[in-house]
Scaffold this active site. Structure first.
Site, mmCIF file in Angstrom:
data_model
loop_
_atom_site.group_PDB
_atom_site.id
_atom_site.type_symbol
_atom_site.label_atom_id
_atom_site.label_comp_id
_atom_site.label_asym_id
_atom_site.label_seq_id
_atom_site.Cartn_x
_atom_site.Cartn_y
_atom_site.Cartn_z
ATOM 1 N N HIS A 180 -7.555 -38.208 2.594
ATOM 2 C CA HIS A 180 -7.480 -37.030 1.726
ATOM 3 C C HIS A 180 -8.687 -36.104 1.969
ATOM 4 O O HIS A 180 -8.530 -34.903 2.213
ATOM 5 C CB HIS A 180 -7.429 -37.496 0.272
ATOM 6 C CG HIS A 180 -7.427 -36.410 -0.748
ATOM 7 N ND1 HIS A 180 -6.317 -36.073 -1.472
ATOM 8 C CD2 HIS A 180 -8.410 -35.570 -1.172
ATOM 9 C CE1 HIS A 180 -6.613 -35.083 -2.294
ATOM 10 N NE2 HIS A 180 -7.891 -34.759 -2.137
ATOM 11 N N GLU A 181 -9.869 -36.678 1.946
ATOM 12 C CA GLU A 181 -11.067 -35.834 2.089
ATOM 13 C C GLU A 181 -11.147 -35.213 3.479
ATOM 14 O O GLU A 181 -11.585 -34.071 3.634
ATOM 15 C CB GLU A 181 -12.336 -36.638 1.790
ATOM 16 C CG GLU A 181 -12.384 -37.277 0.407
ATOM 17 C CD GLU A 181 -12.002 -36.340 -0.721
ATOM 18 O OE1 GLU A 181 -12.176 -35.123 -0.590
ATOM 19 O OE2 GLU A 181 -11.489 -36.850 -1.741
#
Ligand code: BES
Ligand code: ZN
Length: 932
Positions: A337-338
């Site tokens: 996600h990051e």
């Protein structure tokens, strides 16, 4: 005196000399100026725990776009050294030199306004220099402190780190703190030479400090243009592990020295997923390096700062034997996600917080593709598609939900936007678009959007335009369709549709209609208005084509957003079911006429149940249980359908079932008919419990990773409902652990069963059992292990133990860190006994809880959320309403969360009124029929 002055200033005053409140009272910065570059120098002192502070200087190169007599920027809780403010004209025709005559503030919007001697003239460039200082705060945002124990030296070590999103850069240095003001940053950190400095970019050079003998200045390379919320820096004495791939970005993973052995998985996974995105988006990661760092105190889960990604320890660290498969999959998802944000968010950023979903929805969706690519055996794509859908379906069925894209005026509104609508609904509608556009158009549309807006800001219309062009080019969308028309119906409207399918078995047609699906069943019809553009995919018992998810047709809306009738032709005969929304390619629920439901139920309860795609099996379970909840179907049908679960051996449908069962359980366990429900659960779970050989450690022989997760889930429920020997076995595992001479080193309980075993042992155990587990919590060096323990310590049924645990959760000096207090509270509040206790604790202590979290009040919203599934009587609801009303001054920044909690409670009360008797009758009948 010095400290007195400093402390006074650090709490919020801008400076000692008279600042007056300005009359500029609009939430956005004036458009007259634009920062072109920041030179930021920060000196951090960490040696004296009584004085953890920083001082700094920022030079901002500013371009005047319009003539103006003031410079308005953001600054909060900083002491600005007024005599040192400098303003110089550095380029352009304006020959007059300039200065700052006075300052004023607008505390509502954190504005610091510098009034200038002369007008700043459009087209000219100025340099503003500000000197400032503050304490390293304890509140986990801005530039803050965190600590850990160094077991070798037996000392507390301090480190500093930033967390700026959405609006806390202003707490670390004065700046134009809006995402639209992108500029390159040249950052220099000063610190004691025993520490390491990290920031977004690689180190350029390190020089001795000119005055402090043991200090250095560490200058980093100039960054690419970026928004202030992505700036990051940290001063620490961490260790790191390098894991650069051939020709890849220089990649490092950082943690406390004592946890560096827990970095292997993240160090290996990170660079792989970064490479995957480079291929997916067709653009290289633009920075020369990427660091990921695990922090002992961190409020969110993780943060995508460009080139320096920060994490909670649980989301980056993994230790075999101490962390489970669920932990591993979760942390892979967080990293994915990051790193997705490095493109969606960092390279192309939303213009304003209104479009936060473009960041969060995209990162959530794309992360599932990243994890799928690297670990296909985890089936991340299918699993997440359901998880995010369910997450958004439940909130978005509330009247108090909101559109994905919405106006934002205040910092508290920005903070509240990080919710399941931005993340999960955002992700779901992107998945829907991906499926109706197909791979080629989706990828090429994204690529041209990213190219066009690199280092710039965009809004959703920009994305729609790029995708429409790509779709038309590849023939993925009829020429007269525009992505904007379709997607506006999803992002600008609250809610989602229930698609009603009513078949005419003679003419082999079906009438389709849509209405908004709401959990509150007593609202007038107007509330169900709205029209959504629905891509229609369907198949039948004869066709069984669950693979092609491209729409066979569309359910359109008129120009002014009205619904249009739709008939589907050429459906199969009366003895065959049809199923709409194959693989959940649309963001809707589906209801059928009774005959079609019965046909589906017959197949599900037969040998052929696998002929229905696993995602659709999961969705049928979720849809029918929701529809029964809101009265659109009755529980007899629902229970007939869920009966099929006795045959089901796949994870996804069971997850659907467990999520719904959990909600029913929390209501029913407070009622006299719970016994029937328990019997029903035993009936559903027993075959599976046997299939997985109960609590025996069979994990090494299970090949399929999803089966490991399913076993974990099944035994957990089995112990909860006292299936077979579950509790006895759990208790004996725990006893064995307690007998170990060195329990922190040796734990005989299989890693994936620990949560179940601890909870059962604590629930039926003694005070000594609890204290034993608490000691393990204090001793553990592994975040995920600590998390498991924290959530199972709440399983106790002893009032005094739970009360003591609640008090420990909010003890500033105790073993539970502030970041984990919500989890400990949840652990108590979700329990049968703990729920009443936790509610009382919250109500009695709301003032001190508010002070404890301030200014991170969003955590309070999370505490509230726990009760939404458990308040079921009107009397309790009214009690809660009165409490909310009396505390409204404390809850003003979490209004959205509070409203949603109250509305969910109301729907529980409605359920008991409308369904409890019917449900009780149905379940009794059902059990009798089955017994006969
Ligand atoms: N951008 C967010 C971090 C964030 C969250 C900043 C809330 C400010 C407020 C980050 O990308 C994020 O979404 N983190 C998640 C974890 C993620 C895997 C869902 C989080 O912090 O919960
Ligand atoms: Zn995110």
């Amino acid at each position: 005196m010095k400290c007195f002055l400093f402390c006074l200033l650090a709490i919020g005053l801008v400076s000692a000399s008279a600042n007056y409140i300005t009359n500029y009272n609009y939430y956005r910065l004036p458009a007259a100026l634009r920062p072109q570059k920041y030179y930021l120098r920060i000196l951090t002192t960490l040696e004296n725990p009584k004085n953890l502070s920083f001082s700094g200087n920022v030079n901002i190169i500013i371009e005047a776009l319009e003539n103006t007599r003031n410079i308005t920027l953001h600054s909060k809780n900083l002491y600005i050294h007024e005599p040192q403010i400098r303003l110089r004209h550095i380029r352009g025709v304006d020959k007059k030199d300039n200065c700052v005559t006075s300052t004023s503030v607008n505390p509502s919007y954190d504005f610091l306004i510098l009034h200038t001697c002369n007008e700043l003239v459009a087209g000219n460039i100025y340099k503003l220099s500000l000197t400032f200082s503050a304490e390293l705060n304890r509140q986990l945002d801005g530039y803050y402190r965190t600590s850990y124990t160094d077991p070798v030296a037996n000392l507390t070590r301090w480190l500093s780190v930033t967390q700026f999103e959405p609006a806390a850069a202003r707490k670390a240095f004065p700046c134009f703190d809006e995402p639209g003001y992108k500029a390159p940053f040249v950052i220099t950190l000063g610190y004691h030479k025993n520490y390491t400095g990290l920031s977004n970019m690689p180190v350029k050079e390190i020089k001795p400090h000119e005055i402090h003998p043991h200090y250095v200045w560490c200058e980093f390379e100039e960054s690419v243009p970026m928004s202030t919320y992505l700036v990051a820096y940290s001063v620490n004495s961490f260790s790191h592990k390098s894991s650069t791939l051939p020709n890849g970005t220089h990649f490092r993973t950082w943690a406390r020295p004592n946890a560096i052995d827990q970095c292997d998985f993240a160090a290996e996974f990170g660079p792989k997923v970064l490479k995957f995105y480079e291929q997916l988006f067709g653009t290289k990661f633009p920075l020369p390096k990427l660091d990921q760092i695990a922090l002992p105190d961190f409020n969110a889960g993780a943060m995508e700062n460009w080139g320096l990604v920060t994490y909670r320890e649980t989301n980056l660290l993994f230790l075999a034997g101490h962390s489970s498969l669920v932990d591993k999959q979760e942390l892979a998802n967080v990293i994915a996600h990051e790193l997705a944000h490095q493109w969606f968010g960092n390279l192309v950023t939303m213009k304003w917080w209104t479009d936060l979903w473009l960041n969060e929805g995209f990162a959530t969706y794309v992360a599932t593709l990243g994890v799928e690519d690297i670990h296909p055996e985890w089936h991340s794509k299918d699993k997440s598609s359901l998880a995010v859908l369910r997450g958004s379906f439940s909130v978005d069925a509330l009247v108090s939900s909101h559109p994905i894209s919405r106006p934002i005026h205040k910092v508290s509104e920005m903070e509240e936007s990080f919710d399941s609508i931005s993340y999960q609904k955002g992700s779901s509608v992107l998945r829907m678009m991906h499926l109706f556009l197909g791979e080629e158009s989706f990828r090429s549309g994204l690529k041209s959007y990213l190219e066009r807006f690199s280092y710039k800001n965009a809004e959703q219309d920009n994305l729609w335009e790029a995708l429409t062009q790509a779709a038309h080019k590849h023939g993925a969308l009829p020429r007269n369709y525009e992505i904007k028309t379709i997607m506006d119906s999803w992002t600008l409207q609250t809610g989602y549709p229930l698609l009603n399918v009513s078949r005419d078995y003679k003419s082999r047609t079906a009438e389709l209609s849509q209405e908004r699906y709401l959990r509150n069943s007593q609202l007038p019809k107007e509330y169900r208005a709205g029209c959504w553009w629905l891509p229609l995919s369907y198949t039948s018992q004869a066709e069984l084509d669950f693979i092609s998810t491209a729409p066979k047709d569309w359910m359109e809306c008129s120009r002014n957003g009205e619904r249009l009738p739709k008939t589907i032709q050429d459906l199969p005969g009366p003895d065959q079911w049809v199923i709409f929304n194959t693989q959940l390619s649309s963001f809707c629920r589906v209801n059928y006429d009774a005959r079609n439901w019965n046909l589906l139920i017959a197949t599900l309860n037969s040998e052929d149940f696998r002929s229905i795609h696993v995602i659709n099996r999961a969705q049928l379970v979720d849809d029918i249980l929701y529809l029964a909840w809101t009265g659109e179907q009755d529980y007899e049908i629902a229970l007939k359908l869920t009966d099929y679960l006795q045959r089901e051996r796949e994870l996804i449908p069971w997850r659907s079932a467990f999520d719904n069962i959990r909600v029913l359980n929390r209501i029913l366990r407070q009622t006299s008919n719970f016994g029937y429900f328990k019997t029903y659960m035993n009936k559903l779970l027993t075959p599976l419990y046997k299939h997985f050989d109960g609590l025996n450690d069979t994990f090494s022989s299970i090949q399929d990773q999803d089966q490991v997760l399913l076993k974990t889930l099944v035994v957990n429920s089995a112990c909860q409902y006292h299936v077979s020997d579950c509790v006895t076995r759990a208790k004996s595992y725990f006893r064995r652990w307690r007998r170990e001479p060195n329990p922190d080193e040796i734990n005989p309980i299989p890693i994936n069963l620990r949560s179940t075993v601890y909870c059962a042992a604590i629930r039926y155990g003694t005070e000594e059992d609890w204290d034993f587990l608490w000691n393990r919590y204090e001793q553990s060096n592994v975040g995920s292990e600590k998390r498991t323990i924290l959530s199972t310590l709440g399983c106790s049924r002893e009032v005094w133990i739970l009360q003591r645990y609640l008090e420990r959760a909010f003890d500033e000096k105790g073993a539970i860190r502030k970041q984990d207090s919500v989890q400990a509270f949840h652990a108590v509040a979700l329990g049968q006994v703990g729920h009443l206790l936790a509610k009382k604790y919250l109500m009695d202590n709301i003032d001190s809880i508010y002070r404890y979290y301030h200014p991170q009040v969003k955590s309070i919203s999370k505490l509230f959320g726990t009760f939404s599934e458990q308040v079921i009587t009107l009397r309790d609801l009214n009690g809660f309403r009165a409490f909310v009303n009396n505390s409204r001054h404390l809850l003003k920044d979490i209004q959205q969360g509070v409203k949603q909690t109250l509305e969910t409670m109301l729907t529980n009360v409605q359920w008991v009124d409308r369904n409890y008797d019917q449900f009780s009758r149905s379940i009794q009948q059902h059990l009798q029929i089955v017994r006969l």
